[in-house]
Design an enzyme around this catalytic site. Structure first.
Site, PDB file in Angstrom:
ATOM      1  N   LYS A  76       0.846  -1.198   0.000  1.00  0.00           N
ATOM      2  CA  LYS A  76       0.000   0.000   0.000  1.00  0.00           C
ATOM      3  C   LYS A  76       0.877   1.243   0.000  1.00  0.00           C
ATOM      4  O   LYS A  76       1.953   1.248   0.618  1.00  0.00           O
ATOM      5  CB  LYS A  76      -0.886  -0.041   1.249  1.00  0.00           C
ATOM      6  CG  LYS A  76      -1.937   1.054   1.353  1.00  0.00           C
ATOM      7  CD  LYS A  76      -2.778   0.854   2.612  1.00  0.00           C
ATOM      8  CE  LYS A  76      -3.860   1.905   2.764  1.00  0.00           C
ATOM      9  NZ  LYS A  76      -4.676   1.669   3.979  1.00  0.00           N
ATOM     10  N   SER A 151      -9.615   1.717   3.103  1.00  0.00           N
ATOM     11  CA  SER A 151      -8.768   2.526   2.260  1.00  0.00           C
ATOM     12  C   SER A 151      -7.763   1.711   1.433  1.00  0.00           C
ATOM     13  O   SER A 151      -7.212   2.245   0.467  1.00  0.00           O
ATOM     14  CB  SER A 151      -8.004   3.529   3.128  1.00  0.00           C
ATOM     15  OG  SER A 151      -7.118   2.865   4.009  1.00  0.00           O
ATOM     16  N   SER A 175      -9.810  -0.782   7.156  1.00  0.00           N
ATOM     17  CA  SER A 175      -9.204  -0.503   5.844  1.00  0.00           C
ATOM     18  C   SER A 175      -8.520  -1.681   5.170  1.00  0.00           C
ATOM     19  O   SER A 175      -8.140  -1.583   4.008  1.00  0.00           O
ATOM     20  CB  SER A 175      -8.199   0.644   5.958  1.00  0.00           C
ATOM     21  OG  SER A 175      -8.869   1.874   5.975  1.00  0.00           O
TER      22      SER A 175
END
Lengths: 475, 97
Positions: A76, A151, A175
């Protein structure tokens, strides 16, 4: 090339000479290029990945390869990897290059993982749809008119669309688990303190944990086990030893579910019916299931928002246009350097949360909101732990709906916040929780089931989830 | 909650942010709604409950106070928006009257 579900499948084929790390990397790079419209990656580390693949292939020949040899991983875009850009999908960090590597990533590299690129996410990990990225929304590969969740949406789609074997995400309020549920993957948030946060761009420091998104329970457990453990760079990382997990089938567990989660308004009827089927399946498999009442469900999201916005407003004060990141061309003195740089660099949701956090921490409202939320957090932790003294696990749907449409909730922050209603309990209480794929809607959208365990009881959690997943193989 | 534009300006300055006039109404409405949403917490009975500040129950985890170079100067300066060979450069702090 066939689609691999786990590292062990890859290793078998490597042993038989059917694939190599280099051929795998070439395959994933091609897949990434073919699927660039999904917008899952912000940057591909193609040269590095190819070079690392060659190296690992050599190590495999020599017999000196690490435990992750053959695994191609995406990270990420809020996790630092030295010499590579990291931006938290924010304009304020455009061009920023990490000067050290996150401990979690360092440990995976030491076991010969191959990192293929960095994935799109909501800006500073703030969002539940991956629409808050300065680099555009990510599309769900099952239905491109829908969000992948957030997210860690890019990480989830990278695994969903077979652009890598597994990915790292970060979870503050859901997330990792919510996007894993929306994309039919396994997504795991470890116990708070289990994985070092060193090198993770901070959002809510008392919540944030790095964790894996994968297709198999084994890969999830392996990545976790290697990342976890004390790190002198993170004072909140736990001293507790990390146990390795070996699967023992046929265990029977005592499982609770909070009845308010499925009685509450807002849960989709199809997901509710599916969850009841999951419960029936567990009963049929000999597990003990009991409904319990937990009167705090509606307070969890407000509590989470007060605390995380407060922490965010403090954490994000470092982006000032002084030492790194965006500096406004209108910067003329201290105030304009800070104000112009931050106002130009941050996106709308980040500003909204910084403002909310500044409000709850302001002198007149500190006790009424911030201290109050800290007290509610203790109540939620105590009550959650009391349930987990009685049960091995708490189980719920991961999300109240399957993946929603792009733009559907974008104009209403509170509706977006409520997408996290089932996932915020674990980080509020510091507990580990996994989302596992257990079904599909009639439209073919993935449905996740969340299992939450007691602190540091990851091993037991993995074992149960593996048992459940075995009944849902080939989804 | 009923925050007015003046309060929004105060909060924005504390956060070192600014909002254009057309965005101000938007952020004010959002904030008022978010705070109303958070007001639900007031109905939880927290009498006698200590605030939860630290999630870990570990206490006094100390380390040796050893000197080490965490980051070379060149690395620290690498991402600076403006610098010379040794220092970060920032806009003038003091102005001529």
């Amino acid at each position: 090339m066939k689609r691999y579900r786990s590292l062990s499948q890859i290793r078998l084929d490597i042993d038989e000479g059917k694939v190599s790390c280099s051929s795998l990397v070439d395959y994933y790079l091609e897949r990434i290029a073919q699927n660039s419209h999904l917008n899952a990656f912000l940057e591909i580390f193609d040269e590095d990945a190819k070079a690392q693949a060659k190296l690992v292939d050599q190590k495999l020949k020599d017999g000196s390869a690490g435990r992750l040899a053959g695994m191609v991983l995406a990270i990420k875009d809020n996790i630092s990897y030295r010499g590579h850009h990291v931006s938290a999908s924010s304009k304020i960090l455009e061009g920023f290059e990490a000067v050290y590597t996150a401990t979690a990533v360092e440990r995976l590299i030491a076991e010969d993982v191959i990192i293929i690129g960095r994935c799109n996410c909501d800006e500073f990990a703030m969002g539940a749809s991956n629409e808050n990225s300065a680099y555009g929304a990510v599309k769900n590969a099952d239905d491109e008119s829908r969000v992948p969740g957030g997210s860690s949406g890019g990480s989830a789609v990278a695994v969903q669309a077979d652009l890598c074997l597994a990915a790292l995400g970060s979870d503050t309020g859901g997330s990792i688990r919510q996007p894993a549920a929306f994309t039919g993957n396994v997504g795991f948030k470890p116990t708070y303190g289990r994985v070092s946060r060193w090198g993770l761009l901070a959002y809510g420091s008392s919540f944030d944990q790095i964790g894996p998104i994968s297709r198999s329970m084994e890969d999830c457990a392996l990545i976790y086990e290697i990342m976890a453990g004390k790190d002198p760079h993170d004072a909140t990382s736990s001293l507790k030893e990390v146990d390795s997990w070996e699967y023992s089938p046929e265990k029977k567990y005592k499982i609770g579910y909070i009845k308010e989660t499925i009685e509450r308004e807002g849960i989709d009827s199809e997901l509710k019916a599916h969850f009841n089927e999951v419960l029936d399946g567990l009963k049929a498999d000999g597990h003990e299931i009991e409904a319990v009442s937990f009167p705090y469900l509606d307070y969890m999201v407000p509590c989470y928002y007060v605390l995380t916005t407060a922490e965010a407003s403090s954490n994000l004060s470092r982006y000032s246009g002084m030492l790194y990141g965006h500096r406004s061309s209108e910067a003329q003195d201290i105030d304009t350097t800070f104000i112009k740089s931050r106002s130009e660099g941050f996106g709308e949701e980040v500003k909204r949360r910084i403002m909310t956090g500044t409000f709850v921490l302001s002198a007149d409202y500190y006790d009424a909101y911030y201290t109050k939320a800290q007290k509610v957090r203790r109540v939620i932790q105590n009550e959650s732990k009391a349930l987990l003294d009685k049960f091995d696990f708490l189980i719920s749907p991961t999300t109240p709906t399957a993946a929603f449409k792009l733009g559907e909730k974008a104009s209403d922050p509170i509706q977006m916040y409520l997408a996290d209603i089932y996932t915020v309990q674990a980080p509020l209480a510091g507990l580990p929780a996994i989302s596992i794929p257990t079904g599909r809607t009639k439209d073919g959208l993935a449905i996740g089931t969340q299992v939450m365990g007691n602190s540091f009881e990851e091993k037991k959690l993995f074992n149960f989830c593996k048992q459940v997943l075995e009944s849902y193989e080939n989804l | 909650m009923n925050l007015d534009d003046q309060k929004i300006d105060e909060l924005a300055y504390l956060a070192r942010l600014e909002f254009k006039q057309e965005d101000k109404e938007h952020i004010r409405n959002d904030l008022n709604r978010i705070i109303d949403f958070c007001d639900q917490l007031k109905s939880v009975d927290t009498e006698g409950v200590e605030p939860l500040v630290y999630l870990s129950d570990a206490q006094n985890v100390l380390r040796e106070d050893l000197k080490e170079e965490a980051l070379a100067k060149s690395e620290a300066l690498k991402n600076a928006p403006s610098k010379d060979s040794d220092y970060f450069k920032v806009p003038k702090v003091l102005k001529k009257k």
